[in-house]
Design a protein around this motif. Sequence first.
Motif, PDB file in Angstrom:
ATOM      1  N   PHE A  57     -39.915   3.581   0.709  1.00  0.00           N
ATOM      2  CA  PHE A  57     -39.447   2.197   0.738  1.00  0.00           C
ATOM      3  C   PHE A  57     -38.293   2.015  -0.235  1.00  0.00           C
ATOM      4  N   GLY A  58     -37.426   1.039   0.109  1.00  0.00           N
ATOM      5  CA  GLY A  58     -36.259   0.772  -0.724  1.00  0.00           C
ATOM      6  C   GLY A  58     -36.208  -0.672  -1.175  1.00  0.00           C
ATOM      7  N   GLU A  59     -35.808  -0.851  -2.429  1.00  0.00           N
ATOM      8  CA  GLU A  59     -35.651  -2.194  -3.001  1.00  0.00           C
ATOM      9  C   GLU A  59     -34.318  -2.232  -3.743  1.00  0.00           C
ATOM     10  N   ASN A  60     -33.772  -3.436  -3.902  1.00  0.00           N
ATOM     11  CA  ASN A  60     -32.473  -3.534  -4.560  1.00  0.00           C
ATOM     12  C   ASN A  60     -32.469  -4.421  -5.817  1.00  0.00           C
ATOM     13  N   LYS A  61     -33.675  -4.828  -6.262  1.00  0.00           N
ATOM     14  CA  LYS A  61     -33.764  -5.579  -7.525  1.00  0.00           C
ATOM     15  C   LYS A  61     -34.801  -4.885  -8.400  1.00  0.00           C
ATOM     16  N   ALA A  62     -34.388  -4.485  -9.618  1.00  0.00           N
ATOM     17  CA  ALA A  62     -35.246  -3.665 -10.465  1.00  0.00           C
ATOM     18  C   ALA A  62     -36.563  -4.369 -10.808  1.00  0.00           C
ATOM     19  N   GLN A  63     -36.487  -5.652 -11.166  1.00  0.00           N
ATOM     20  CA  GLN A  63     -37.726  -6.326 -11.567  1.00  0.00           C
ATOM     21  C   GLN A  63     -38.658  -6.574 -10.375  1.00  0.00           C
TER      22      GLN A  63
END
Length: 236
Positions: A57-63
């Motif tokens: 899975f991919g996310e683009n916001k660290a928090q």
Amino acid sequence: MKAEKFLILYEIEAMTIQENLHKIKQAIPAGVKLVAVSKTKPIEDIQLAYDAGHKSFGENKAQELAGKQPKLPLDIEWHFIGHLQRNKVKYIAPFVSLVHGVDSFRLLAEINKQAAKNKRLINCLLQFHIATEQTKFGFSLAEAREILSSQAFQELKSIKICGVMGMATFTSEEAQIRNEFRNLKMSFDTLKKQFFANDDFFREISAGMSNDFQIAIEEGSTLVRIGSDIFGARSH
Ligand SMILES: *Cc1c(COP(=O)(O)O)cnc(C)c1O
């Protein structure tokens, strides 16, 4: 009555995500890896895709990513796909599997530092600026070569450069998108030859999203990042 209605809605959603995933997987050749982009989506949606057998899975916001990670199965492979700020690296360094968008030496140095702190080796991709849009991030080929040739780069022992990443212009002009992905592949080939000829790990070209992944694959992508075609449109 209410609970029943909720259950039916839940089942429809489960079917949709799992069917979408299945369709996308059938559209992707065996050598190309799929990162399901779950940004802004709730953990329940990610769990549904996981239950269907998907693990990347991919996310683009660290928090946001750091908040989701402990609530989901620990064998999920998490990809950071967007623009990463240096002061946010610490949130994801303990577990991130691949950072796609490395766009400055200072960021790379910070990832190296946080990786060392966590006694890890963090895999990274160098982002290239292939689009005409100024808003997108990334290196030119000359800038990437300069970094890879530098002594300072040689000293980073806790990161590994596994390839390149790029985002094409948001346009319906297929020829333009194709050309941009082709440029990314040329940059990859040049770096491979000059710096990584004997390194098997330098092999990834992260290119292609919901609207252009077919073209990206035709132009050499090894890793596609697909969100809305799996989880549905995002509200923001
Ligand atoms: C959101 C995002 C994606 C996925 O975009 P979709 O159009 O929803 O498939 C891929 N890559 C990056 C860097 C993103 O930010």
